[in-house]
Design a protein around this motif. Structure first.
Motif, PDB file in Angstrom:
ATOM      1  N   PRO A 139       7.052  16.403   3.972  1.00 47.56           N
ATOM      2  CA  PRO A 139       5.854  16.669   4.414  1.00 47.56           C
ATOM      3  C   PRO A 139       5.430  16.170   5.766  1.00 47.56           C
ATOM      4  O   PRO A 139       4.713  16.979   6.421  1.00 47.56           O
ATOM      5  CB  PRO A 139       4.961  16.063   3.133  1.00 47.56           C
ATOM      6  CG  PRO A 139       5.813  15.072   2.332  1.00 47.56           C
ATOM      7  CD  PRO A 139       7.268  15.503   2.650  1.00 47.56           C
ATOM      8  N   GLN A 140       5.860  14.701   6.019  1.00 53.15           N
ATOM      9  CA  GLN A 140       5.337  14.603   7.413  1.00 53.15           C
ATOM     10  C   GLN A 140       6.158  15.322   8.561  1.00 53.15           C
ATOM     11  O   GLN A 140       5.438  15.537   9.437  1.00 53.15           O
ATOM     12  CB  GLN A 140       6.012  12.938   7.621  1.00 53.15           C
ATOM     13  CG  GLN A 140       5.310  12.261   8.737  1.00 53.15           C
ATOM     14  CD  GLN A 140       3.700  11.995   8.814  1.00 53.15           C
ATOM     15  OE1 GLN A 140       3.268  11.743   7.817  1.00 53.15           O
ATOM     16  NE2 GLN A 140       2.967  12.261   9.793  1.00 53.15           N
ATOM     17  N   ARG A 165       0.840  -1.375  -0.010  1.00 50.79           N
ATOM     18  CA  ARG A 165      -0.027  -0.139  -0.085  1.00 50.79           C
ATOM     19  C   ARG A 165       0.792   1.446   0.036  1.00 50.79           C
ATOM     20  O   ARG A 165       0.300   2.255  -0.239  1.00 50.79           O
ATOM     21  CB  ARG A 165      -1.098  -0.148   1.093  1.00 50.79           C
ATOM     22  CG  ARG A 165      -1.916  -1.145   1.210  1.00 50.79           C
ATOM     23  CD  ARG A 165      -2.550  -1.300   2.316  1.00 50.79           C
ATOM     24  NE  ARG A 165      -3.569  -0.058   2.689  1.00 50.79           N
ATOM     25  CZ  ARG A 165      -4.274   0.125   3.753  1.00 50.79           C
ATOM     26  NH1 ARG A 165      -4.096  -0.644   4.948  1.00 50.79           N
ATOM     27  NH2 ARG A 165      -4.820   1.229   4.103  1.00 50.79           N
ATOM     28  N   LEU A 166       2.136   1.012   0.310  1.00 54.12           N
ATOM     29  CA  LEU A 166       3.071   2.053   0.356  1.00 54.12           C
ATOM     30  C   LEU A 166       4.521   1.695  -0.161  1.00 54.12           C
ATOM     31  O   LEU A 166       4.950   0.766   0.103  1.00 54.12           O
ATOM     32  CB  LEU A 166       3.044   2.772   1.754  1.00 54.12           C
ATOM     33  CG  LEU A 166       4.030   4.017   2.184  1.00 54.12           C
ATOM     34  CD1 LEU A 166       3.393   5.243   1.446  1.00 54.12           C
ATOM     35  CD2 LEU A 166       4.248   4.216   3.547  1.00 54.12           C
ATOM     36  N   SER A 167       5.107   2.598  -1.124  1.00 57.48           N
ATOM     37  CA  SER A 167       6.346   2.240  -1.475  1.00 57.48           C
ATOM     38  C   SER A 167       7.384   2.748  -0.451  1.00 57.48           C
ATOM     39  O   SER A 167       7.250   3.576   0.163  1.00 57.48           O
ATOM     40  CB  SER A 167       6.668   2.794  -2.865  1.00 57.48           C
ATOM     41  OG  SER A 167       6.735   4.371  -2.822  1.00 57.48           O
ATOM     42  N   LEU A 168       8.561   2.007  -0.577  1.00 56.38           N
ATOM     43  CA  LEU A 168       9.767   2.492   0.152  1.00 56.38           C
ATOM     44  C   LEU A 168      10.113   3.836  -0.043  1.00 56.38           C
ATOM     45  O   LEU A 168      10.464   4.707   0.873  1.00 56.38           O
ATOM     46  CB  LEU A 168      10.909   1.484   0.199  1.00 56.38           C
ATOM     47  CG  LEU A 168      10.712   0.335   0.911  1.00 56.38           C
ATOM     48  CD1 LEU A 168      11.764  -0.818   0.236  1.00 56.38           C
ATOM     49  CD2 LEU A 168      10.813   0.506   2.210  1.00 56.38           C
ATOM     50  N   SER A 169      10.156   4.242  -1.394  1.00 55.09           N
ATOM     51  CA  SER A 169      10.665   5.363  -1.909  1.00 55.09           C
ATOM     52  C   SER A 169       9.666   6.666  -1.168  1.00 55.09           C
ATOM     53  O   SER A 169       9.990   7.773  -0.968  1.00 55.09           O
ATOM     54  CB  SER A 169      11.023   5.527  -3.378  1.00 55.09           C
ATOM     55  OG  SER A 169       9.656   5.480  -4.107  1.00 55.09           O
ATOM     56  N   HIS A 170       8.474   6.228  -1.488  1.00 55.95           N
ATOM     57  CA  HIS A 170       7.317   7.188  -1.034  1.00 55.95           C
ATOM     58  C   HIS A 170       7.466   7.766   0.551  1.00 55.95           C
ATOM     59  O   HIS A 170       7.523   8.782   0.920  1.00 55.95           O
ATOM     60  CB  HIS A 170       6.135   6.810  -1.163  1.00 55.95           C
ATOM     61  CG  HIS A 170       4.925   7.683  -0.878  1.00 55.95           C
ATOM     62  ND1 HIS A 170       4.835   9.149  -1.373  1.00 55.95           N
ATOM     63  CD2 HIS A 170       4.122   7.711   0.228  1.00 55.95           C
ATOM     64  CE1 HIS A 170       3.895   9.794  -1.098  1.00 55.95           C
ATOM     65  NE2 HIS A 170       3.254   9.033   0.069  1.00 55.95           N
ATOM     66  N   ALA A 171       7.753   6.470   1.477  1.00 57.50           N
ATOM     67  CA  ALA A 171       8.110   6.604   2.767  1.00 57.50           C
ATOM     68  C   ALA A 171       9.256   7.590   3.104  1.00 57.50           C
ATOM     69  O   ALA A 171       9.090   8.453   3.930  1.00 57.50           O
ATOM     70  CB  ALA A 171       8.073   5.198   3.525  1.00 57.50           C
ATOM     71  N   ILE A 172      10.381   6.891   2.239  1.00 58.99           N
ATOM     72  CA  ILE A 172      11.702   8.057   2.519  1.00 58.99           C
ATOM     73  C   ILE A 172      11.186   9.264   2.085  1.00 58.99           C
ATOM     74  O   ILE A 172      11.835  10.186   3.010  1.00 58.99           O
ATOM     75  CB  ILE A 172      12.670   7.421   1.582  1.00 58.99           C
ATOM     76  CG1 ILE A 172      13.268   5.935   2.199  1.00 58.99           C
ATOM     77  CG2 ILE A 172      13.969   8.249   1.574  1.00 58.99           C
ATOM     78  CD1 ILE A 172      14.029   5.440   1.096  1.00 58.99           C
ATOM     79  N   GLN A 173      10.789   9.716   0.979  1.00 58.56           N
ATOM     80  CA  GLN A 173      10.379  11.219   0.793  1.00 58.56           C
ATOM     81  C   GLN A 173       9.832  11.881   1.652  1.00 58.56           C
ATOM     82  O   GLN A 173       9.693  12.940   1.860  1.00 58.56           O
ATOM     83  CB  GLN A 173       9.677  11.181  -0.703  1.00 58.56           C
ATOM     84  CG  GLN A 173      10.460  10.872  -1.889  1.00 58.56           C
ATOM     85  CD  GLN A 173      11.688  11.871  -1.717  1.00 58.56           C
ATOM     86  OE1 GLN A 173      12.937  11.551  -1.489  1.00 58.56           O
ATOM     87  NE2 GLN A 173      11.578  12.993  -2.730  1.00 58.56           N
TER      88      GLN A 173
END
Length: 100
Positions: free
Chosen positions: A65-66, A50-58
């Motif tokens: 943004p987080q 449901r979530l990619s590693l690269s999106h989490a890192i970004q």
């Protein structure tokens, strides 16, 4: 109270490493729970695809943004929690993508 079932990643489905790869734009972490539970929730989002590693890192990176959403510049404890989550996700990606 019935136990809520979680969507499981099929055994043959690969983790999404690059790209947004997310049906759920949020990381599924919250400020009012422990770092350990946030890590479990984040791992579940990635494990299920449901979530990619690269999106989490970004999202977790410095000035990401987080950090803005959690106002980490005003709260060093929250910044430290996100630093730990970022280290976890980056280490996972390095294990999957040699030389990254």
């Amino acid at each position: 109270k019935a136990k809520r079932s979680r969507k499981e990643r099929p055994p043959d489905a690969p983790l999404v490493v690059d790209g947004k790869g997310s049906e759920h734009p949020q990381l599924n972490i919250r400020k009012n729970i422990s770092a350990q539970i946030n890590r479990v929730n984040l791992k579940h989002m990635i494990d299920t695809g449901r979530l990619s590693l690269s999106h989490a890192i970004q999202s977790l990176r410095p000035a990401g943004p987080q950090r803005k959403k959690w106002k980490c510049d005003e709260n060093p404890e929250l910044a430290s929690q996100l630093d730990g989550l970022l280290r976890f996700v980056v280490a996972w990606r390095k294990d999957l993508v040699p030389g990254w």
